[in-house]
Design a protein around this motif. Sequence first.
Motif, PDB file in Angstrom:
ATOM      1  N   LEU A 226     -51.448  16.973   9.242  1.00  0.00           N
ATOM      2  CA  LEU A 226     -49.980  16.725   8.882  1.00  0.00           C
ATOM      3  C   LEU A 226     -49.840  15.700   7.779  1.00  0.00           C
ATOM      4  N   ALA A 227     -49.432  16.042   6.886  1.00  0.00           N
ATOM      5  CA  ALA A 227     -49.486  15.003   5.717  1.00  0.00           C
ATOM      6  C   ALA A 227     -48.042  14.566   5.382  1.00  0.00           C
ATOM      7  N   TYR A 228     -47.709  13.278   5.023  1.00  0.00           N
ATOM      8  CA  TYR A 228     -46.576  12.665   5.039  1.00  0.00           C
ATOM      9  C   TYR A 228     -46.516  11.596   3.781  1.00  0.00           C
ATOM     10  N   VAL A 229     -45.566  11.435   3.121  1.00  0.00           N
ATOM     11  CA  VAL A 229     -45.235  10.325   2.152  1.00  0.00           C
ATOM     12  C   VAL A 229     -44.528   9.219   2.942  1.00  0.00           C
ATOM     13  N   VAL A 230     -44.937   7.892   2.992  1.00  0.00           N
ATOM     14  CA  VAL A 230     -44.634   6.784   3.601  1.00  0.00           C
ATOM     15  C   VAL A 230     -44.318   5.908   2.640  1.00  0.00           C
ATOM     16  N   PRO A 231     -42.989   5.690   2.646  1.00  0.00           N
ATOM     17  CA  PRO A 231     -42.515   4.211   1.914  1.00  0.00           C
ATOM     18  C   PRO A 231     -43.017   3.076   2.634  1.00  0.00           C
ATOM     19  N   VAL A 232     -43.627   2.089   1.877  1.00  0.00           N
ATOM     20  CA  VAL A 232     -44.157   0.704   2.661  1.00  0.00           C
ATOM     21  C   VAL A 232     -43.294  -0.459   1.528  1.00  0.00           C
ATOM     22  N   ALA A 233     -42.706  -1.171   2.613  1.00  0.00           N
ATOM     23  CA  ALA A 233     -42.088  -2.454   1.672  1.00  0.00           C
ATOM     24  C   ALA A 233     -42.663  -3.721   1.773  1.00  0.00           C
ATOM     25  N   GLY A 234     -43.645  -3.800   2.758  1.00  0.00           N
ATOM     26  CA  GLY A 234     -44.289  -5.155   3.142  1.00  0.00           C
ATOM     27  C   GLY A 234     -45.534  -5.397   2.309  1.00  0.00           C
ATOM     28  N   ASP A 235     -46.149  -6.485   2.686  1.00  0.00           N
ATOM     29  CA  ASP A 235     -47.543  -6.742   2.139  1.00  0.00           C
ATOM     30  C   ASP A 235     -48.569  -6.125   2.822  1.00  0.00           C
ATOM     31  N   CYS A 236     -49.356  -5.352   2.006  1.00  0.00           N
ATOM     32  CA  CYS A 236     -50.496  -4.295   2.370  1.00  0.00           C
ATOM     33  C   CYS A 236     -51.637  -5.024   2.109  1.00  0.00           C
ATOM     34  N   ARG A 237     -52.315  -5.165   3.183  1.00  0.00           N
ATOM     35  CA  ARG A 237     -53.825  -5.738   2.851  1.00  0.00           C
ATOM     36  C   ARG A 237     -54.745  -4.962   3.744  1.00  0.00           C
ATOM     37  N   PRO A 238     -55.744  -4.191   3.006  1.00  0.00           N
ATOM     38  CA  PRO A 238     -56.418  -3.342   3.600  1.00  0.00           C
ATOM     39  C   PRO A 238     -57.227  -3.967   4.872  1.00  0.00           C
ATOM     40  N   ARG A 239     -57.600  -3.132   5.833  1.00  0.00           N
ATOM     41  CA  ARG A 239     -58.189  -3.662   6.990  1.00  0.00           C
ATOM     42  C   ARG A 239     -59.245  -2.452   7.512  1.00  0.00           C
ATOM     43  N   GLN A 240     -60.070  -2.807   8.708  1.00  0.00           N
ATOM     44  CA  GLN A 240     -60.950  -2.078   9.336  1.00  0.00           C
ATOM     45  C   GLN A 240     -61.913  -1.613   8.164  1.00  0.00           C
ATOM     46  N   ASP A 241     -62.230  -0.292   7.970  1.00  0.00           N
ATOM     47  CA  ASP A 241     -63.073   0.177   6.934  1.00  0.00           C
ATOM     48  C   ASP A 241     -62.846   0.333   5.726  1.00  0.00           C
ATOM     49  N   ALA A 242     -61.409   0.032   5.294  1.00  0.00           N
ATOM     50  CA  ALA A 242     -60.887  -0.142   3.744  1.00  0.00           C
ATOM     51  C   ALA A 242     -61.388  -1.258   3.269  1.00  0.00           C
ATOM     52  N   LEU A 243     -61.956  -1.155   2.005  1.00  0.00           N
ATOM     53  CA  LEU A 243     -62.556  -2.193   1.385  1.00  0.00           C
ATOM     54  C   LEU A 243     -61.235  -2.885   0.412  1.00  0.00           C
ATOM     55  N   ASP A 244     -60.226  -1.845  -0.107  1.00  0.00           N
ATOM     56  CA  ASP A 244     -59.374  -2.434  -0.979  1.00  0.00           C
ATOM     57  C   ASP A 244     -58.265  -1.273  -1.164  1.00  0.00           C
ATOM     58  N   LEU A 245     -57.097  -2.007  -1.577  1.00  0.00           N
ATOM     59  CA  LEU A 245     -55.853  -0.858  -1.763  1.00  0.00           C
ATOM     60  C   LEU A 245     -55.455  -1.193  -2.907  1.00  0.00           C
ATOM     61  N   VAL A 246     -55.363  -0.210  -3.882  1.00  0.00           N
ATOM     62  CA  VAL A 246     -54.983  -0.179  -5.203  1.00  0.00           C
ATOM     63  C   VAL A 246     -53.839   0.690  -5.424  1.00  0.00           C
ATOM     64  N   TRP A 247     -52.771   0.174  -6.337  1.00  0.00           N
ATOM     65  CA  TRP A 247     -51.351   0.649  -6.377  1.00  0.00           C
ATOM     66  C   TRP A 247     -51.479   1.339  -7.759  1.00  0.00           C
ATOM     67  N   PHE A 248     -51.280   2.587  -7.869  1.00  0.00           N
ATOM     68  CA  PHE A 248     -51.223   3.064  -9.365  1.00  0.00           C
ATOM     69  C   PHE A 248     -49.933   3.780  -9.340  1.00  0.00           C
ATOM     70  N   THR A 249     -49.365   3.793 -10.731  1.00  0.00           N
ATOM     71  CA  THR A 249     -48.230   4.622 -11.173  1.00  0.00           C
ATOM     72  C   THR A 249     -48.511   6.091 -10.835  1.00  0.00           C
ATOM     73  N   PRO A 250     -47.236   6.724 -10.473  1.00  0.00           N
ATOM     74  CA  PRO A 250     -47.772   8.156 -10.357  1.00  0.00           C
ATOM     75  C   PRO A 250     -48.450   8.951 -11.506  1.00  0.00           C
ATOM     76  N   ASP A 251     -48.260   8.741 -12.774  1.00  0.00           N
ATOM     77  CA  ASP A 251     -49.009   9.119 -13.850  1.00  0.00           C
ATOM     78  C   ASP A 251     -50.761   8.727 -13.546  1.00  0.00           C
ATOM     79  N   GLU A 252     -50.807   7.502 -13.127  1.00  0.00           N
ATOM     80  CA  GLU A 252     -52.087   7.241 -13.047  1.00  0.00           C
ATOM     81  C   GLU A 252     -52.754   7.951 -11.898  1.00  0.00           C
ATOM     82  N   ALA A 253     -51.969   8.150 -10.854  1.00  0.00           N
ATOM     83  CA  ALA A 253     -52.543   8.746  -9.553  1.00  0.00           C
ATOM     84  C   ALA A 253     -52.998   9.949  -9.691  1.00  0.00           C
TER      85      ALA A 253
END
Length: 178
Positions: A123-150
């Motif tokens: 089941l796939a969701y779009v989820v707005p996040v408002a806080g400070d995001c820091r990758p954890r567990q097996d995620a190395l990094d989180l990169v934010w793209f504009t919709p065009d870039e994505a």
Amino acid sequence: MTEQTETTPGWLAPEDLESVRGQLPILYIDAVPVRVDETGLVTRVGTLLRIAPDGAISRALVSGRVLHHERIRDALLRHLEKDLGPVALPHIPASPQPFTVAEYFPTPGVTQYHDPRQHAVSLAYVVPVAGDCRPRQDALDLVWFTPDEAASPMVQQEMAGGQGVLLKQALAYVGALP
């Protein structure tokens, strides 16, 4: 996704999970983290950088299994916290509705989605996040793209298993496709 045995009800031992994966579809969630402006328009889309078991580096969405006796909302919160950190501050409605259902098969080409380990229904969701995001567990990094870039071919090529297709569907769902 890191496989682990927990004492929490709903977790399977690795050998039990392997056996079940070979016999039944497994329920998953996929979440596309987004930043929105004050009017609710998507301004940024987050993708995780992960290392696959085969050593390949790729971009990915927040994803994971739904545990036995776990509500979908709780699974979304658990996986968002696991991948984005405890202060990501996701905005999940009381009764979340997926933008699509993705069916992953171990055989390539059955659908646009592929998972060599199993037949998974997500089941796939779009989820707005408002806080400070820091990758954890097996995620190395989180990169934010504009919709065009994505939606660009460069980002799409970096996503495995059809998640690039899922990301474009999410962008279309929220009206953010270029």
